[in-house]
Motif scaffolding. Structure first.
Motif, mmCIF file in Angstrom:
data_model
loop_
_atom_site.group_PDB
_atom_site.id
_atom_site.type_symbol
_atom_site.label_atom_id
_atom_site.label_comp_id
_atom_site.label_asym_id
_atom_site.label_seq_id
_atom_site.Cartn_x
_atom_site.Cartn_y
_atom_site.Cartn_z
ATOM 1 N N GLY A 37 0.832 -1.202 0.000
ATOM 2 C CA GLY A 37 0.000 0.000 0.000
ATOM 3 C C GLY A 37 0.860 1.242 0.000
ATOM 4 O O GLY A 37 1.712 1.442 -0.864
ATOM 5 N N ASP A 38 0.656 2.093 0.985
ATOM 6 C CA ASP A 38 1.429 3.341 1.092
ATOM 7 C C ASP A 38 2.360 3.310 2.298
ATOM 8 O O ASP A 38 2.702 4.357 2.853
ATOM 9 C CB ASP A 38 0.484 4.541 1.177
ATOM 10 C CG ASP A 38 -0.488 4.453 2.357
ATOM 11 O OD1 ASP A 38 -0.789 3.322 2.785
ATOM 12 O OD2 ASP A 38 -0.932 5.497 2.852
ATOM 13 N N GLU A 39 2.790 2.112 2.715
ATOM 14 C CA GLU A 39 3.684 1.963 3.861
ATOM 15 C C GLU A 39 5.117 1.677 3.417
ATOM 16 O O GLU A 39 5.352 0.803 2.579
ATOM 17 C CB GLU A 39 3.220 0.817 4.771
ATOM 18 C CG GLU A 39 2.050 1.170 5.657
ATOM 19 C CD GLU A 39 1.774 0.075 6.687
ATOM 20 O OE1 GLU A 39 0.895 0.272 7.534
ATOM 21 O OE2 GLU A 39 2.435 -0.980 6.625
ATOM 22 N N PHE A 40 6.049 2.426 3.989
ATOM 23 C CA PHE A 40 7.472 2.216 3.754
ATOM 24 C C PHE A 40 8.153 1.989 5.101
ATOM 25 O O PHE A 40 7.632 2.392 6.145
ATOM 26 C CB PHE A 40 8.103 3.438 3.074
ATOM 27 C CG PHE A 40 7.537 3.737 1.713
ATOM 28 C CD1 PHE A 40 8.191 3.306 0.571
ATOM 29 C CD2 PHE A 40 6.352 4.445 1.571
ATOM 30 C CE1 PHE A 40 7.673 3.570 -0.688
ATOM 31 C CE2 PHE A 40 5.818 4.718 0.317
ATOM 32 C CZ PHE A 40 6.482 4.271 -0.820
ATOM 33 N N ALA A 41 9.316 1.354 5.072
ATOM 34 C CA ALA A 41 10.033 1.098 6.329
ATOM 35 C C ALA A 41 11.530 1.016 6.081
ATOM 36 O O ALA A 41 11.978 0.630 4.989
ATOM 37 C CB ALA A 41 9.545 -0.195 6.989
ATOM 38 N N TYR A 42 12.289 1.388 7.090
ATOM 39 C CA TYR A 42 13.741 1.172 7.088
ATOM 40 C C TYR A 42 14.186 1.000 8.533
ATOM 41 O O TYR A 42 13.452 1.332 9.474
ATOM 42 C CB TYR A 42 14.490 2.329 6.418
ATOM 43 C CG TYR A 42 14.459 3.646 7.152
ATOM 44 C CD1 TYR A 42 15.445 3.980 8.087
ATOM 45 C CD2 TYR A 42 13.442 4.575 6.919
ATOM 46 C CE1 TYR A 42 15.416 5.198 8.763
ATOM 47 C CE2 TYR A 42 13.400 5.794 7.584
ATOM 48 C CZ TYR A 42 14.401 6.102 8.508
ATOM 49 O OH TYR A 42 14.381 7.303 9.184
ATOM 50 N N TYR A 43 15.391 0.465 8.728
ATOM 51 C CA TYR A 43 15.914 0.312 10.082
ATOM 52 C C TYR A 43 17.255 1.025 10.200
ATOM 53 O O TYR A 43 17.914 1.328 9.199
ATOM 54 C CB TYR A 43 16.041 -1.167 10.474
ATOM 55 C CG TYR A 43 17.087 -1.936 9.709
ATOM 56 C CD1 TYR A 43 18.424 -1.928 10.115
ATOM 57 C CD2 TYR A 43 16.748 -2.698 8.593
ATOM 58 C CE1 TYR A 43 19.387 -2.636 9.415
ATOM 59 C CE2 TYR A 43 17.708 -3.401 7.891
ATOM 60 C CZ TYR A 43 19.021 -3.370 8.306
ATOM 61 O OH TYR A 43 19.989 -4.059 7.617
ATOM 62 N N PHE A 44 17.649 1.324 11.419
ATOM 63 C CA PHE A 44 18.942 1.961 11.684
ATOM 64 C C PHE A 44 19.542 1.331 12.933
ATOM 65 O O PHE A 44 18.826 0.767 13.771
ATOM 66 C CB PHE A 44 18.786 3.474 11.872
ATOM 67 C CG PHE A 44 17.884 3.871 13.016
ATOM 68 C CD1 PHE A 44 18.401 4.081 14.290
ATOM 69 C CD2 PHE A 44 16.518 4.022 12.821
ATOM 70 C CE1 PHE A 44 17.580 4.441 15.350
ATOM 71 C CE2 PHE A 44 15.678 4.385 13.873
ATOM 72 C CZ PHE A 44 16.219 4.594 15.145
ATOM 73 N N THR A 45 20.843 1.398 13.051
ATOM 74 C CA THR A 45 21.525 0.884 14.237
ATOM 75 C C THR A 45 22.172 2.042 14.993
ATOM 76 O O THR A 45 22.488 3.083 14.407
ATOM 77 C CB THR A 45 22.607 -0.145 13.865
ATOM 78 O OG1 THR A 45 23.552 0.464 12.981
ATOM 79 C CG2 THR A 45 21.986 -1.350 13.193
#
Length: 566
Positions: free
Chosen positions: A221-229
């Motif tokens: 849909g319109d969901e994005f994601a990323y991760y960080f440390t």
């Protein structure tokens, strides 16, 4: 055709060489007598075919085969295993491990060898095409077809690996989930084509703001994601989050000259305890994101309530500091400092105070934020200007030569022109530089740069004294005392003997005062709060005293000045 022959038997290598030389095709033959030599040759030359002996000393040819096949398929070559053994199980093992053919050495003839090379190359090309097709299919399965970003399945796999890595490297991991506010309205009112363009645009915009190597995915849909440390603080990660909020708040023109507003809501979940799975971390970020939407959108929320409150507090204080710089929301208090010989008033230490929304915010809290955001630079300039103005005014009024001690932050010492600012203010208020003492903290000596050293020397060359504050707190640097123009040392209040029976601190405090005196420097005792402490400091010859026993810090007034001078 480049051929690598790996065989410890010279006779067998000569036999292969002689057979290939009879062929109509031109062969460039490289020989290796061991597995190690074979690897070295392989790393330096591209080979079309490798003829590999199964049985060799130290390491078998099967080990080399396995090592070759552990590399990316595109970097490999066709491999033919050779052996004197006629064991079918051995031949099957070699094929299973990735060889394209297996030939018995006693059966090798010119025709048999040539045919084996042709077949092995053909099989390898076929396997390579199959491998590439499989990889392409796999990539398609793990990629979002619209944006080209990773999809939810791929992101979950990568996130699971990242969680294992941070656990073994003593790091923490945070996940940011981004959802476009009112995206359904864009689809319904402008069409799905515009909606698709909006998703592609916002995906690329977010990606452009992320640090290189960050894994961004479209979850659906319109969901994005990323991760960080991160280790303990994640200010840089939060800075990126704010950049995303800022850039997405501006309307954009998409294909077809369609103007679209795309604010986003963001949820952040943290894995500080190392207890989350990938799906749990995504779930928590989604909960936080929906909380952000519920609160009006165009913002981010943390899943952890305590962290949410902490970050709200920080943002509130940071914004408050910016307003205070513009509106003059700071005040200065002055801690009287006395010369113990005769008990005369030496002058004052300048202390910054801040009232924010009716609250007296502790300097320990807001100074850290000011330093991290570099706001300490304009704040520090205001302190210098205000303190110089006050000192000039009171000295003229009283006909005295009182002095002031002003703290310089390590961040200010990284400003190349701070000495020029000080010089200009001394001239503006017609102040003698010997009336000004600048304090640097002991922690600043831990890692003072070449620029910091030059700045401190330039300030000292104006005629101002340089004092070392908080001395004895555990970070003492005698190298700093040697390299910097320090003339005054302020012994930290934590070392001040609490009672007459506090023998341990008395020994330490007394030893420090003796050392300071021996070095020809001026000693200042902070935190003198009782008559016993006052008498003790005078008895051992401390030159300057300050603390609640004599006078608390306060704004300067006629009444206070009269009390201090009399």
């Amino acid at each position: 055709m480049n051929v690598l022959v790996v065989d410890d038997d010279e006779v067998d290598r000569e036999h292969i060489r002689r057979l290939l030389s009879k062929s109509d095709e031109s062969f460039n033959i490289v020989e290796a007598e061991s597995v190690e030599a074979g690897l070295s040759c392989y790393d330096n030359t591209n080979f079309d075919v490798i003829l590999l002996d199964f049985s060799m000393p130290m390491r078998d040819g099967i080990e080399l085969l396995i090592e070759f096949r552990g590399r990316p398929k595109e970097e490999c070559s066709a491999i033919i295993m050779m052996s004197h053994s006629e064991d079918d199980a051995l031949a099957e093992q070699c094929i299973t491990e990735g060889a394209q053919d297996f030939i018995i050495k006693s059966d090798i003839t010119e025709a048999r060898l040539k045919r084996s090379i042709i077949f092995a190359k053909a099989r390898f090309k076929s396997e390579l095409r199959l491998h590439q097709a499989t990889q392409e299919k796999k990539n398609l399965e793990l990629k979002d077809s619209l944006t080209g970003l990773a999809n939810r399945d791929c992101f979950s796999q990568v996130l699971a690996i990242a969680l294992k890595n941070v656990a073994t490297n003593n790091l923490n991991l945070g996940l940011v989930l981004i959802d476009i506010d009112n995206f359904k309205l864009i689809n319904d009112s402008m069409g799905y084509g515009t909606g698709d363009h909006a998703l592609i645009y916002i995906g690329q915009k977010i990606l452009s703001l992320l640090p290189e190597g960050t894994y961004l995915a479209r979850l659906g849909g319109d969901e994005f994601a990323y991760y960080f440390t991160y280790t303990t603080a994640f200010d840089s990660a939060l800075h990126t989050v704010n950049q995303i909020l800022q850039i997405t708040s501006k309307p954009v023109i998409l294909e077809g000259s369609v103007k679209v507003s795309m604010n986003v809501s963001m949820g952040i979940s943290l894995n500080e305890q190392g207890k989350h799975t990938a799906n749990e971390l995504i779930r928590d970020a989604e909960i936080a994101m929906y909380r952000a939407k519920k609160q009006g959108g165009k913002q981010y929320c943390f899943f952890q309530e305590s962290m949410q409150l902490q970050m709200r507090r920080r943002i509130d204080l940071e914004n408050g500091l910016i307003r205070a710089i513009d509106t003059g929301g700071f005040i200065l208090h002055y801690q009287p400092v006395f010369d113990q010989s005769g008990g005369r008033l030496w002058g004052f230490e300048v202390l910054l105070r801040w009232q924010h929304n009716g609250e007296s915010v502790s300097p320990d809290e807001f100074i850290v934020i000011a330093e991290e955001t570099k706001l300490i630079q304009p704040i520090g300039e205001w302190v210098i200007d205000t303190a110089f103005s006050e000192l000039a005014s009171w000295n003229k009024k009283l006909g005295k030569q009182l002095k002031m001690a002003i703290n310089l932050s390590p961040v200010q010492l990284e400003t190349d022109d701070i000495d020029q600012y000080i010089s200009a203010k001394l001239a503006q208020y017609n102040l003698d530089s010997i009336l000004i003492e600048f304090e640097i903290t002991e922690t600043a000596l831990l890692d003072f740069s070449e620029l910091t050293t030059k700045v401190i020397w330039r300030v000292a060359n104006l005629g101002c004294d340089i004092s070392l504050d908080d001395f004895g707190t555990g970070f003492s640097s005698f190298t700093g005392l040697q390299k910097l123009p320090i003339s005054v040392i302020k012994v930290d209040r934590s070392i001040m003997p609490k009672t007459q029976d506090d023998k341990a601190n008395k020994k330490l405090f007394g030893a420090l005062i003796m050392m300071i005196d021996y070095l020809g420097l001026t000693a200042v005792a902070e935190g003198v709060e009782t008559i016993d402490q006052y008498d003790y400091c005078r008895d051992i010859g401390v030159e300057r005293l300050q603390g609640y026993y004599m006078q608390k810090a306060a704004p300067l007034s006629d009444e206070l000045m009269e009390q201090l001078l009399n």
